[in-house]
Design a protein around this motif. Structure first.
Motif, short mmCIF file in Angstrom:
data_model
loop_
_atom_site.label_atom_id
_atom_site.label_comp_id
_atom_site.label_asym_id
_atom_site.label_seq_id
_atom_site.Cartn_x
_atom_site.Cartn_y
_atom_site.Cartn_z
N THR A 1 54.17 47.30 40.47
CA THR A 1 53.27 47.37 41.63
C THR A 1 51.86 46.97 41.21
O THR A 1 51.46 47.16 40.06
CB THR A 1 53.23 48.78 42.25
OG1 THR A 1 52.82 49.72 41.25
CG2 THR A 1 54.58 49.18 42.82
N SER A 2 51.10 46.43 42.17
CA SER A 2 49.70 46.09 41.95
C SER A 2 48.86 46.81 42.99
O SER A 2 49.35 47.20 44.05
CB SER A 2 49.50 44.58 42.07
OG SER A 2 49.91 44.11 43.35
N SER A 3 47.56 46.98 42.67
CA SER A 3 46.75 47.82 43.54
C SER A 3 45.28 47.40 43.56
O SER A 3 44.79 46.72 42.65
CB SER A 3 46.85 49.28 43.10
OG SER A 3 45.93 50.11 43.78
N LYS A 4 44.60 47.86 44.61
CA LYS A 4 43.16 47.68 44.68
C LYS A 4 42.42 48.52 43.65
O LYS A 4 41.22 48.34 43.44
CB LYS A 4 42.65 48.04 46.09
CG LYS A 4 42.85 46.94 47.12
CD LYS A 4 42.10 47.26 48.40
CE LYS A 4 42.17 46.10 49.39
NZ LYS A 4 41.39 46.38 50.62
N ASP A 5 43.12 49.46 43.00
CA ASP A 5 42.47 50.28 41.96
C ASP A 5 42.35 49.52 40.63
O ASP A 5 42.04 50.11 39.60
CB ASP A 5 43.21 51.61 41.76
CG ASP A 5 44.63 51.44 41.22
OD1 ASP A 5 45.00 50.31 40.84
OD2 ASP A 5 45.37 52.43 41.19
N ARG A 6 42.66 48.19 40.66
CA ARG A 6 42.49 47.27 39.53
C ARG A 6 43.60 47.40 38.49
O ARG A 6 43.49 46.82 37.39
CB ARG A 6 41.12 47.45 38.86
CG ARG A 6 39.94 47.35 39.80
CD ARG A 6 38.62 47.56 39.05
NE ARG A 6 37.49 47.55 39.97
CZ ARG A 6 36.21 47.67 39.58
NH1 ARG A 6 35.93 47.82 38.30
NH2 ARG A 6 35.23 47.66 40.48
N THR A 7 44.65 48.14 38.79
CA THR A 7 45.72 48.35 37.81
C THR A 7 47.05 47.78 38.30
O THR A 7 47.25 47.51 39.48
CB THR A 7 45.93 49.84 37.50
OG1 THR A 7 46.48 50.49 38.66
CG2 THR A 7 44.62 50.51 37.10
N VAL A 8 47.95 47.63 37.33
CA VAL A 8 49.35 47.31 37.59
C VAL A 8 50.16 48.46 37.01
O VAL A 8 49.86 48.95 35.91
CB VAL A 8 49.75 45.98 36.92
CG1 VAL A 8 51.24 45.72 37.07
CG2 VAL A 8 48.93 44.83 37.48
N ARG A 9 51.17 48.90 37.74
CA ARG A 9 52.03 49.97 37.24
C ARG A 9 53.47 49.49 37.14
O ARG A 9 53.94 48.75 38.01
CB ARG A 9 51.96 51.22 38.14
CG ARG A 9 50.69 52.04 37.95
CD ARG A 9 50.66 53.27 38.84
NE ARG A 9 49.45 54.05 38.62
CZ ARG A 9 49.38 55.16 37.88
NH1 ARG A 9 50.48 55.63 37.31
NH2 ARG A 9 48.24 55.80 37.73
N LEU A 10 54.15 49.95 36.10
CA LEU A 10 55.56 49.66 35.89
C LEU A 10 56.32 50.97 36.02
O LEU A 10 56.14 51.89 35.22
CB LEU A 10 55.76 49.04 34.50
CG LEU A 10 57.02 48.22 34.26
CD1 LEU A 10 57.11 47.06 35.25
CD2 LEU A 10 57.04 47.69 32.83
N ALA B 1 43.60 45.42 32.79
CA ALA B 1 42.86 44.28 32.21
C ALA B 1 42.02 43.61 33.29
O ALA B 1 40.99 43.00 32.97
CB ALA B 1 43.80 43.27 31.58
N HIS B 2 42.45 43.70 34.54
CA HIS B 2 41.68 43.10 35.63
C HIS B 2 40.43 43.92 35.91
O HIS B 2 40.40 45.15 35.70
CB HIS B 2 42.53 43.03 36.90
CG HIS B 2 43.53 41.91 36.89
ND1 HIS B 2 43.17 40.58 36.92
CD2 HIS B 2 44.90 41.94 36.86
CE1 HIS B 2 44.26 39.83 36.91
NE2 HIS B 2 45.32 40.63 36.86
N THR B 3 39.39 43.25 36.40
CA THR B 3 38.13 43.92 36.70
C THR B 3 37.86 44.03 38.20
O THR B 3 36.76 44.38 38.61
CB THR B 3 36.96 43.15 36.04
OG1 THR B 3 36.95 41.80 36.53
CG2 THR B 3 37.12 43.15 34.53
N ALA B 4 38.87 43.69 39.01
CA ALA B 4 38.75 43.80 40.48
C ALA B 4 40.15 44.01 41.04
O ALA B 4 41.14 44.10 40.31
CB ALA B 4 38.10 42.55 41.06
#
Length: 466
Positions: A69-78, A92-95
């Motif tokens: 999953t991806s999110s506006k909280d700047r993270t990806v979860r597995l 790793a993303h900054t946005a």
């Protein structure tokens, strides 16, 4: 088409995906949750929470034992979709991270972000690997090609970019959009990519020729998501105009418009087998639809549409090229017969209409000559049948191929007949409407004239006093 409702999200549904095992459907939402729906009747659904902001994307791994999953909280979860619902966080993303997708071998993830980057991650090592950084605005979507050698991405800079995963270089950039490019995806063979836009268009490019081969504008608002059928014969799209539309890519036209959501349709997805598809929208609902593509013959579909009283507007087919070798595959040295079922001939046939409404088909056959194939073109005017000759010295398979071409031309002829019938029906209705309007106008004028005459007679009559 049959549909089934899944209700559990408390806000708009932003993305959905089927488990390859055909037993589960995942959806994510503005309500910050991941839902796993079991497709068996009356089966229990699971809600997973962990993201701190809107969840924007979701996809099952090819094996079906992981969910990203991806999110506006700047993270990806597995996630491991079990009772415990454990997850690993990738940072790793900054946005805002807008989308997430697995490679077809399940070893890597690709993400797109508002930080203007596309990032690739290792699933096994659970770490960031490299970044692709040529977009000049938010990146909305990124996807791997089926063979994993390419990545396609699109974004608010109005471009669709194609990346080579071995060199990390951008090898092509399509810039045909007037507004943001919202979604991108490969067909199952990896020979074409499609992209959609906020300008309500959907475009399909052939990667072997780098040419735009189909251009659809069937929605009245921006397209948020689309999905290829596994056969590559159909495509579904979801739009902010509240509809789901189904395109027949072989015939090159809109065949179904589905109304089920109250508000924008944000996500659509076919199951891996193509017998189901899901849609999610701003109304918080997830709808699952059962298709009938594999149970009806192509001729049945044509006959069904010939009986429709309100035809859908046709899409625009701008450019169709003969098939060539795949970008990453060696060129064949013999005649190549592609196995796209059931209508292999579509990419070979350009159906064009002259001002006299007579249809002409141009059939291309590609022969290998050790490097650059020579094209042989045969034209058939509708109403005139020219037999296709089998040249001596060619493989016997050419005979069956040409017979198959003739069968496809018969189907195209039926299609033209259907279009002519619908045009005639429209003309008849228009004539009837004009006649009714003319008669109505005459009646109105006659009534006004009669009233005027009566008024004049009244004004001229003597007045008697008693």
């Amino acid at each position: 088409m049959q549909k089934r409702h899944f209700k559990g999200h408390k806000d708009a549904v932003t993305c959905a995906d089927f488990n390859p095992n055909r037993k589960q459907l995942a959806s994510v939402s503005v309500d910050k949750s991941l839902m796993i729906w079991n497709l068996a009747p009356k089966a229990r659904a699971f809600r997973y929470v962990g993201h701190q902001d809107v969840v924007t994307g979701v996809q099952f791994s090819p094996s079906g034992n992981l969910v990203a999953t991806s999110s506006k909280d700047r993270t990806v979860r597995l996630w491991t979709p079990s009772m415990k619902g454990e997850s690993t966080v990738f940072k790793a993303h900054t946005a805002t991270v807008r989308s997430v997708a697995f490679s077809h071998d399940g070893q890597r993830l690709v993400t797109a972000s508002d930080d203007k980057s596309v990032k690739v991650w290792s699933v096994h090592r659970q770490c960031f690997i490299y970044s692709l950084n040529q977009h000049t605005n938010w990146v909305r979507c990124a996807r791997f090609s089926p063979d994993g050698r390419l990545i396609a991405s699109c974004g608010d800079d109005r471009t669709v970019r194609l990346w080579d995963t071995s060199t990390k270089h951008c090898i092509n950039c399509f810039t045909d959009y007037r507004e943001s490019a919202t979604f991108v995806g490969f067909n199952s063979s990896g020979t074409c990519i499609a992209s959609s836009g906020a300008d309500s268009t959907l475009k399909i490019w052939d990667l072997r020729t780098n040419k735009l081969i189909q251009h659809y504008q069937v929605h009245s608002a921006g397209i948020n998501s689309f999905s290829f059928h596994p056969s590559n014969n159909y495509l579904i799209s979801g739009s902010s105009d509240s509809t789901v539309k189904i395109l027949d890519l072989l015939e090159g036209r809109l065949i179904y418009t589905l109304h089920g959501h109250k508000g924008a349709v944000i996500t659509v997805a076919f199951s891996r087998a193509g017998d189901l598809f899901a849609s999610g929208g701003a109304d918080g609902q997830v709808l699952m639809w059962r298709t009938n593509f594999d149970t009806k013959s192509y001729q049945d579909i044509l006959r069904q549409h010939s009986r429709r009283s309100s035809p859908d507007p046709p899409p625009h087919v701008t450019d169709i090229h003969p098939r060539g070798p795949h970008l990453h595959r060696p060129q064949p040295t013999a005649i190549q017969v592609c196995s796209v079922s059931p209508n292999v001939i579509y990419k070979y046939v350009l159906l064009s209409y002259s001002s006299t409404s007579r249809a002409r088909t141009t059939v291309w056959s590609q022969t290998g000559d050790g490097g650059g194939g020579r094209g042989r073109r045969e034209e058939e005017e509708r109403g005139q049948t020219h037999p296709l000759e089998v040249l001596s010295g060619h493989p016997s398979s050419l005979d069956s191929t040409l017979r198959h071409i003739v069968q496809q031309l018969d189907i195209l002829t039926q299609t033209v007949s259907v279009l002519e019938e619908r045009l005639t029906l429209t003309e008849d209705k228009l004539k009837e409407c004009l006649l009714n309007q003319s008669q109505l106008l005459k009646d109105v004028l006659s009534s006004e004239e009669r009233q005027r005459t009566e008024s004049e007679e009244t004004d001229g009559s003597p007045v008697h006093f008693t």
